[in-house]
Design a protein around this motif. Structure first.
Motif, PDB file in Angstrom:
ATOM      1  N   GLU A   1     -22.766  28.284-143.707  1.00  0.00           N
ATOM      2  CA  GLU A   1     -22.201  27.324-142.758  1.00  0.00           C
ATOM      3  C   GLU A   1     -22.446  25.880-143.169  1.00  0.00           C
ATOM      4  N   PHE A   2     -23.602  25.595-143.757  1.00  0.00           N
ATOM      5  CA  PHE A   2     -24.004  24.202-143.954  1.00  0.00           C
ATOM      6  C   PHE A   2     -24.239  23.795-145.412  1.00  0.00           C
ATOM      7  N   TYR A   3     -24.149  24.729-146.335  1.00  0.00           N
ATOM      8  CA  TYR A   3     -24.475  24.421-147.728  1.00  0.00           C
ATOM      9  C   TYR A   3     -23.287  24.675-148.651  1.00  0.00           C
ATOM     10  N   LEU A   4     -23.229  23.861-149.707  1.00  0.00           N
ATOM     11  CA  LEU A   4     -22.247  24.052-150.767  1.00  0.00           C
ATOM     12  C   LEU A   4     -22.981  24.418-152.061  1.00  0.00           C
ATOM     13  N   THR A   5     -22.236  24.882-153.041  1.00  0.00           N
ATOM     14  CA  THR A   5     -22.797  25.132-154.369  1.00  0.00           C
ATOM     15  C   THR A   5     -22.374  24.001-155.302  1.00  0.00           C
ATOM     16  N   PHE A   6     -23.019  23.940-156.447  1.00  0.00           N
ATOM     17  CA  PHE A   6     -22.729  22.865-157.398  1.00  0.00           C
ATOM     18  C   PHE A   6     -21.259  22.872-157.827  1.00  0.00           C
ATOM     19  N   ALA A   7     -20.676  24.060-157.972  1.00  0.00           N
ATOM     20  CA  ALA A   7     -19.275  24.150-158.377  1.00  0.00           C
ATOM     21  C   ALA A   7     -18.355  23.441-157.388  1.00  0.00           C
ATOM     22  N   GLU A   8     -18.787  23.371-156.136  1.00  0.00           N
ATOM     23  CA  GLU A   8     -17.951  22.752-155.094  1.00  0.00           C
ATOM     24  C   GLU A   8     -18.113  21.237-155.013  1.00  0.00           C
ATOM     25  N   VAL A   9     -19.100  20.670-155.683  1.00  0.00           N
ATOM     26  CA  VAL A   9     -19.332  19.220-155.579  1.00  0.00           C
ATOM     27  C   VAL A   9     -19.279  18.499-156.926  1.00  0.00           C
ATOM     28  N   LYS A  10     -19.257  19.226-158.021  1.00  0.00           N
ATOM     29  CA  LYS A  10     -19.456  18.580-159.326  1.00  0.00           C
ATOM     30  C   LYS A  10     -18.333  17.633-159.739  1.00  0.00           C
ATOM     31  N   GLU A  11     -17.187  17.708-159.070  1.00  0.00           N
ATOM     32  CA  GLU A  11     -16.103  16.769-159.372  1.00  0.00           C
ATOM     33  C   GLU A  11     -16.183  15.508-158.526  1.00  0.00           C
ATOM     34  N   LYS A  12     -17.189  15.423-157.646  1.00  0.00           N
ATOM     35  CA  LYS A  12     -17.328  14.278-156.753  1.00  0.00           C
ATOM     36  C   LYS A  12     -18.401  13.316-157.248  1.00  0.00           C
ATOM     37  N   LYS A  13     -18.427  12.131-156.643  1.00  0.00           N
ATOM     38  CA  LYS A  13     -19.459  11.121-156.916  1.00  0.00           C
ATOM     39  C   LYS A  13     -20.294  10.927-155.648  1.00  0.00           C
ATOM     40  N   TYR A  14     -21.581  10.689-155.853  1.00  0.00           N
ATOM     41  CA  TYR A  14     -22.478  10.484-154.712  1.00  0.00           C
ATOM     42  C   TYR A  14     -23.301   9.215-154.920  1.00  0.00           C
ATOM     43  N   ASP A  15     -23.533   8.517-153.827  1.00  0.00           N
ATOM     44  CA  ASP A  15     -24.316   7.285-153.902  1.00  0.00           C
ATOM     45  C   ASP A  15     -25.798   7.590-154.151  1.00  0.00           C
ATOM     46  N   GLY A  16     -26.288   8.656-153.572  1.00  0.00           N
ATOM     47  CA  GLY A  16     -27.677   9.042-153.763  1.00  0.00           C
ATOM     48  C   GLY A  16     -27.827  10.549-153.719  1.00  0.00           C
ATOM     49  N   MET A  17     -28.919  11.040-154.307  1.00  0.00           N
ATOM     50  CA  MET A  17     -29.198  12.469-154.272  1.00  0.00           C
ATOM     51  C   MET A  17     -30.694  12.682-154.134  1.00  0.00           C
ATOM     52  N   ILE A  18     -31.070  13.711-153.371  1.00  0.00           N
ATOM     53  CA  ILE A  18     -32.468  14.111-153.249  1.00  0.00           C
ATOM     54  C   ILE A  18     -32.604  15.539-153.756  1.00  0.00           C
ATOM     55  N   ILE A  19     -33.562  15.765-154.644  1.00  0.00           N
ATOM     56  CA  ILE A  19     -33.892  17.107-155.112  1.00  0.00           C
ATOM     57  C   ILE A  19     -35.300  17.406-154.611  1.00  0.00           C
ATOM     58  N   THR A  20     -35.434  18.409-153.767  1.00  0.00           N
ATOM     59  CA  THR A  20     -36.703  18.683-153.119  1.00  0.00           C
ATOM     60  C   THR A  20     -37.664  19.429-154.046  1.00  0.00           C
ATOM     61  N   GLY A  21     -38.850  19.663-153.518  1.00  0.00           N
ATOM     62  CA  GLY A  21     -39.809  20.501-154.207  1.00  0.00           C
ATOM     63  C   GLY A  21     -39.485  21.966-154.011  1.00  0.00           C
ATOM     64  N   ALA A  22     -40.319  22.816-154.615  1.00  0.00           N
ATOM     65  CA  ALA A  22     -40.211  24.272-154.473  1.00  0.00           C
ATOM     66  C   ALA A  22     -41.580  24.853-154.807  1.00  0.00           C
ATOM     67  N   PRO A  23     -41.996  25.935-154.108  1.00  0.00           N
ATOM     68  CA  PRO A  23     -43.333  26.491-154.328  1.00  0.00           C
ATOM     69  C   PRO A  23     -43.392  27.389-155.559  1.00  0.00           C
ATOM     70  N   ILE A  24     -43.023  26.840-156.701  1.00  0.00           N
ATOM     71  CA  ILE A  24     -42.942  27.637-157.936  1.00  0.00           C
ATOM     72  C   ILE A  24     -43.599  26.905-159.105  1.00  0.00           C
ATOM     73  N   GLU A  25     -44.498  25.951-158.794  1.00  0.00           N
ATOM     74  CA  GLU A  25     -44.983  25.092-159.868  1.00  0.00           C
ATOM     75  C   GLU A  25     -45.877  25.809-160.869  1.00  0.00           C
ATOM     76  N   LEU A  26     -46.400  27.004-160.518  1.00  0.00           N
ATOM     77  CA  LEU A  26     -47.226  27.740-161.481  1.00  0.00           C
ATOM     78  C   LEU A  26     -46.382  28.478-162.514  1.00  0.00           C
ATOM     79  N   MET A  27     -45.081  28.544-162.291  1.00  0.00           N
ATOM     80  CA  MET A  27     -44.180  29.138-163.275  1.00  0.00           C
ATOM     81  C   MET A  27     -43.809  28.102-164.329  1.00  0.00           C
ATOM     82  N   GLU A  28     -43.589  28.545-165.560  1.00  0.00           N
ATOM     83  CA  GLU A  28     -43.008  27.655-166.561  1.00  0.00           C
ATOM     84  C   GLU A  28     -41.582  27.336-166.129  1.00  0.00           C
TER      85      GLU A  28
END
Length: 302
Positions: free
Chosen positions: A87-114
């Protein structure tokens, strides 16, 4: 927001030296205002909680901010309903042709993985490369910051002897940096991670600036020299109880974890923690939106 003053007002030079954001008549007359378009790649497990935390801070501005949520296509979240994601999320394929003024990439609880072991690492690399051409300023948080430092600048993380969890005092290293405008010389910020980045490596890198750091928790805020990439290793967006919820969750799972430092009153988990970073969190996101997004993004993308 800027103060608009006459171009030749004598106070202009003094205010500029004091790092007060001003705009003269000629520049103001050329400005057009439109909504800012912000893309959020939400990698956190409890996505609805992260949405609330970020939107609270992004909404503290007189500008209209249009938000688009992005999910990974190569990995399905196990902690958020499929309905919510569809309902509320898109995938990269759906936005990659657009331009954005800003972007935030959050954290994830996977930092012990390479990095290369992460299911969606190849997809994230493509997104990180895409931001350089299609996003005015990208803000990376915690693991997202470590991923950006690794991919863009070749700086790897290392595992800490014990988890860095708690609320720590930080010092501002560059008072002329617009991102930190209005910050106290010392301020608090929460951390919650098992890995870290070498401050010495950051300070010696020609393309990076270390802007804020802690004697206990290490580097907090890092910027690329062109200010288009911002990395923050902590969690200014956290609510007062977030660290407590993480601590109790890990204890229930039987994970040997120490109590968050400088967090619970009298180190008593039965007592409610207080939020000592809220004002600087609002200031940080407001500065980013104003100086690094609104003031820099083109009115019309080519």
């Amino acid at each position: 927001m800027p103060i608009k003053i006459p171009q030749h007002l004598p106070a202009k030079e003094i205010l500029e030296k004091e790092n007060i954001f001003i705009m003269d008549d000629s520049r103001a007359a050329q400005q057009d205002i439109r909504p800012l378009n912000i893309l959020i790649l939400n990698l956190m497990p409890e996505k609805e909680k992260t949405e609330r935390q970020l939107l609270r801070l992004l909404g503290n501005t007189p500008l209209q901010v249009n938000i688009t949520f992005l999910k990974t296509a190569t990995y399905d979240s196990k902690n958020t309903s499929q309905y919510h994601l569809e309902e509320f999320y898109l995938t990269f394929a759906e936005v990659k042709e657009k331009k954005y003024d800003g972007m935030i990439i959050t954290g994830a609880p996977i930092e012990l993985m390479e990095f290369e072991e992460v299911h969606y690492w190849n997809e994230l690399k493509e997104i990180l490369d895409w931001t350089e051409r299609n996003v005015t300023s990208a803000l990376h948080i915690c693991w997202g910051a470590q991923a950006a430092l690794y991919h863009h600048f070749g700086i790897n993380k290392y595992t800490l002897p014990r988890k860095c969890s708690g609320v720590f005092s930080h010092r501002v290293l560059d008072h002329t940096e617009k991102l930190l405008r209005g910050f106290d010389d010392e301020f608090f910020a929460p951390h919650s991670r098992n890995t870290d980045i070498s401050e010495e490596t950051l300070e010696s890198h020609p393309e990076l600036k270390l802007l804020a750091s802690s004697e206990e928790a290490g580097a907090l805020i890092i910027s690329s020299r062109d200010s288009r990439k911002i990395m923050i290793t902590g969690h200014l967006e956290y609510e007062a109880t977030t660290l407590a919820e993480e601590y109790m969750r890990d204890k229930e799972k039987g994970i040997g974890i120490e109590m968050p430092e400088n967090y619970f009153p009298q180190d008593d988990p039965e007592k409610n923690p207080t939020n000592r970073w809220r004002s600087h969190a609002h200031l940080f996101f407001s500065n980013w939106l104003n100086y690094y997004v609104y003031q820099e993004t083109p009115y019309e993308w080519d």
